[in-house]
Design a protein around this motif. Structure first.
Motif, PDB file in Angstrom:
ATOM      1  N   UNK A 158      -6.963  -6.511  -1.912  1.00 45.48           N
ATOM      2  CA  UNK A 158      -7.745  -5.283  -1.764  1.00 45.48           C
ATOM      3  C   UNK A 158      -6.890  -4.106  -1.298  1.00 45.48           C
ATOM      4  N   UNK A 159      -5.611  -4.363  -0.992  1.00 42.35           N
ATOM      5  CA  UNK A 159      -4.748  -3.297  -0.485  1.00 42.35           C
ATOM      6  C   UNK A 159      -4.470  -2.262  -1.578  1.00 42.35           C
ATOM      7  N   UNK A 160      -4.356  -1.022  -1.184  1.00 44.65           N
ATOM      8  CA  UNK A 160      -4.085   0.048  -2.145  1.00 44.65           C
ATOM      9  C   UNK A 160      -2.585   0.157  -2.383  1.00 44.65           C
ATOM     10  N   UNK A 161      -2.237   0.376  -3.629  1.00 44.24           N
ATOM     11  CA  UNK A 161      -0.833   0.480  -3.997  1.00 44.24           C
ATOM     12  C   UNK A 161      -0.406   1.949  -3.891  1.00 44.24           C
ATOM     13  N   UNK A 162      -0.161   2.378  -2.671  1.00 47.05           N
ATOM     14  CA  UNK A 162       0.206   3.767  -2.405  1.00 47.05           C
ATOM     15  C   UNK A 162       1.634   3.789  -1.873  1.00 47.05           C
ATOM     16  N   UNK A 163       2.502   4.511  -2.537  1.00 52.74           N
ATOM     17  CA  UNK A 163       3.893   4.585  -2.103  1.00 52.74           C
ATOM     18  C   UNK A 163       3.981   5.324  -0.784  1.00 52.74           C
ATOM     19  N   UNK A 164       4.500   4.698   0.264  1.00 49.37           N
ATOM     20  CA  UNK A 164       4.613   5.381   1.549  1.00 49.37           C
ATOM     21  C   UNK A 164       5.761   6.377   1.533  1.00 49.37           C
ATOM     22  N   UNK A 174      12.249 -16.574   4.128  1.00 50.65           N
ATOM     23  CA  UNK A 174      12.124 -15.287   4.820  1.00 50.65           C
ATOM     24  C   UNK A 174      13.331 -14.386   4.582  1.00 50.65           C
ATOM     25  N   UNK A 175      14.509 -14.986   4.476  1.00 47.15           N
ATOM     26  CA  UNK A 175      15.719 -14.190   4.256  1.00 47.15           C
ATOM     27  C   UNK A 175      15.661 -13.541   2.876  1.00 47.15           C
ATOM     28  N   UNK A 176      15.320 -14.340   1.873  1.00 49.43           N
ATOM     29  CA  UNK A 176      15.195 -13.785   0.526  1.00 49.43           C
ATOM     30  C   UNK A 176      14.099 -12.729   0.464  1.00 49.43           C
ATOM     31  N   UNK A 177      12.993 -12.969   1.163  1.00 49.40           N
ATOM     32  CA  UNK A 177      11.892 -12.001   1.150  1.00 49.40           C
ATOM     33  C   UNK A 177      12.311 -10.690   1.794  1.00 49.40           C
ATOM     34  N   UNK A 178      13.003 -10.746   2.922  1.00 41.33           N
ATOM     35  CA  UNK A 178      13.465  -9.523   3.580  1.00 41.33           C
ATOM     36  C   UNK A 178      14.357  -8.711   2.644  1.00 41.33           C
ATOM     37  N   UNK A 179      15.254  -9.388   1.953  1.00 39.09           N
ATOM     38  CA  UNK A 179      16.146  -8.688   1.022  1.00 39.09           C
ATOM     39  C   UNK A 179      15.367  -8.060  -0.121  1.00 39.09           C
ATOM     40  N   UNK A 180      14.349  -8.773  -0.630  1.00 42.63           N
ATOM     41  CA  UNK A 180      13.541  -8.241  -1.725  1.00 42.63           C
ATOM     42  C   UNK A 180      12.718  -7.038  -1.264  1.00 42.63           C
ATOM     43  N   UNK A 181      12.232  -7.081  -0.033  1.00 42.81           N
ATOM     44  CA  UNK A 181      11.476  -5.948   0.493  1.00 42.81           C
ATOM     45  C   UNK A 181      12.352  -4.704   0.534  1.00 42.81           C
ATOM     46  N   UNK A 182      13.557  -4.842   1.074  1.00 48.13           N
ATOM     47  CA  UNK A 182      14.464  -3.695   1.164  1.00 48.13           C
ATOM     48  C   UNK A 182      14.833  -3.169  -0.227  1.00 48.13           C
ATOM     49  N   UNK A 225       5.860   0.613   4.683  1.00 50.42           N
ATOM     50  CA  UNK A 225       6.862   0.329   3.649  1.00 50.42           C
ATOM     51  C   UNK A 225       6.862  -1.160   3.302  1.00 50.42           C
ATOM     52  N   UNK A 226       6.765  -2.020   4.322  1.00 42.55           N
ATOM     53  CA  UNK A 226       6.737  -3.460   4.085  1.00 42.55           C
ATOM     54  C   UNK A 226       5.480  -3.860   3.323  1.00 42.55           C
ATOM     55  N   UNK A 227       4.331  -3.310   3.728  1.00 45.29           N
ATOM     56  CA  UNK A 227       3.080  -3.639   3.039  1.00 45.29           C
ATOM     57  C   UNK A 227       3.129  -3.228   1.570  1.00 45.29           C
ATOM     58  N   UNK A 228       3.667  -2.051   1.321  1.00 46.65           N
ATOM     59  CA  UNK A 228       3.761  -1.578  -0.065  1.00 46.65           C
ATOM     60  C   UNK A 228       4.682  -2.489  -0.872  1.00 46.65           C
ATOM     61  N   UNK A 229       5.794  -2.883  -0.270  1.00 40.61           N
ATOM     62  CA  UNK A 229       6.729  -3.776  -0.964  1.00 40.61           C
ATOM     63  C   UNK A 229       6.080  -5.120  -1.267  1.00 40.61           C
ATOM     64  N   UNK A 230       5.283  -5.642  -0.338  1.00 38.91           N
ATOM     65  CA  UNK A 230       4.628  -6.929  -0.567  1.00 38.91           C
ATOM     66  C   UNK A 230       3.677  -6.859  -1.765  1.00 38.91           C
ATOM     67  N   UNK A 231       2.962  -5.756  -1.901  1.00 39.57           N
ATOM     68  CA  UNK A 231       2.074  -5.591  -3.057  1.00 39.57           C
ATOM     69  C   UNK A 231       2.886  -5.563  -4.342  1.00 39.57           C
ATOM     70  N   UNK A 232       3.987  -4.821  -4.347  1.00 38.94           N
ATOM     71  CA  UNK A 232       4.821  -4.735  -5.547  1.00 38.94           C
ATOM     72  C   UNK A 232       5.438  -6.096  -5.878  1.00 38.94           C
ATOM     73  N   UNK A 233       5.876  -6.825  -4.872  1.00 43.06           N
ATOM     74  CA  UNK A 233       6.499  -8.123  -5.105  1.00 43.06           C
ATOM     75  C   UNK A 233       5.480  -9.145  -5.594  1.00 43.06           C
TER      76      UNK A 233
END
Length: 267
Positions: free
Chosen positions: A27-33, A65-73, A240-248
């Motif tokens: 339900x999260x909105x895909x809004x670029x922060x 978690x390490x791979x996820x952190x890198x993908x978020x960035x 920024x993290x929330x937006x990245x999680x939606x994109x990923x």
């Protein structure tokens, strides 16, 4: 060493056909922060929790978690650092501004909520039944009368059974591993407990046992799942993290990481 061996085994084990979770909030909105206030994200983690965050034989920090952190960035196109701390010091290091985000399985609770804000959940942790392989196809959670269910004493999974499935005969054990071994050796008909931990055990016991029935998501009992902690009020990094999680989630990267690190999926 046993945990490290298990984690390394996951890297070389092919992914089995399995249900995939919807990791981010649908339900999260895909809004670029606005990223002007986020030139970099300094992630903190630990190095002792395979397969999430641990060091390989060469000393490199690896894991889900390490791979996820890198993908978020990479998704938000900011510089990224990841530093490992001892578990007992990691939360204090975040509170002392020695990092911007902690990705190490810190539980969301009233106590941690006083110091930190949390991202959206990126991996929920359901409860699941495990049976011997021959019983998987016929298992019915609504037909447990007269069957023994192994569970860890005092766990929220025991609470779930007594509250929702009182017809089951509960057999209590000191640990989830003891309960699973009892299932394997015929000391119980069924196991119920944390699906993620059970998946680790099943990696080495697939010839014996497997998940049966559906996953049970009960955040009030089993916890909200895994999320990234940030210092309270650091909305720029959290958004920024929330937006990245939606994109990923949308581009399949979260599924890719899940399949890589959890070949015996727990959904």
């Amino acid at each position: 060493m046993a945990g490290l061996a298990l984690a390394l085994a996951l890297l070389s084990t092919p992914a089995f056909a399995q249900s995939l979770p919807h990791h981010s909030d649908p339900t999260a909105r895909e809004v670029l922060p606005s990223l002007s206030a986020v030139p970099a994200i300094r992630f903190l983690t630990t190095a002792d929790f395979p397969p999430f965050n641990f060091r390989d034989a060469g000393g490199e920090l690896i894991g889900f978690n390490i791979d996820l952190a890198k993908r978020i960035c990479a998704e938000v196109n900011v510089a990224c650092t990841i530093q490992a701390w001892p578990w007992e010091q990691a939360a204090n290091a975040l509170a002392d501004n020695q990092g911007d985000a902690l990705i190490a399985g810190l539980a969301m609770s009233g106590e941690t909520g006083e110091q930190f804000d949390f991202s959206a959940t990126y991996l929920a942790l359901p409860g699941r039944f495990v049976t011997r392989a021959a019983d998987i196809g016929t298992f019915d959670a609504n037909s447990l009368a007269g069957r023994t269910v192994a569970v860890r004493t005092g766990s929220t999974h025991e609470t779930f059974l007594t509250r929702y499935l009182p017809e089951a005969t509960i057999v209590r054990f000191d640990s989830e591993i003891d309960a699973l071994v009892a299932l394997r050796e015929g000391g119980a008909d069924v196991f119920f407990g944390d699906a993620m931990r059970a998946s680790f055990w099943l990696n080495e016991n697939l010839s014996c046992c497997g998940f049966a029935g559906e996953p049970y998501f009960r955040p009030q009992l089993f916890g909200e799942g895994l999320a990234v902690a940030v210092p309270a009020g650091n909305d720029a990094v959290r958004h920024a993290i929330d937006w990245a999680l939606i994109k990923l989630q949308d581009n399949g990267a979260l599924d890719e990481l899940y399949l890589r690190w959890f070949p015996v999926g727990f959904y």
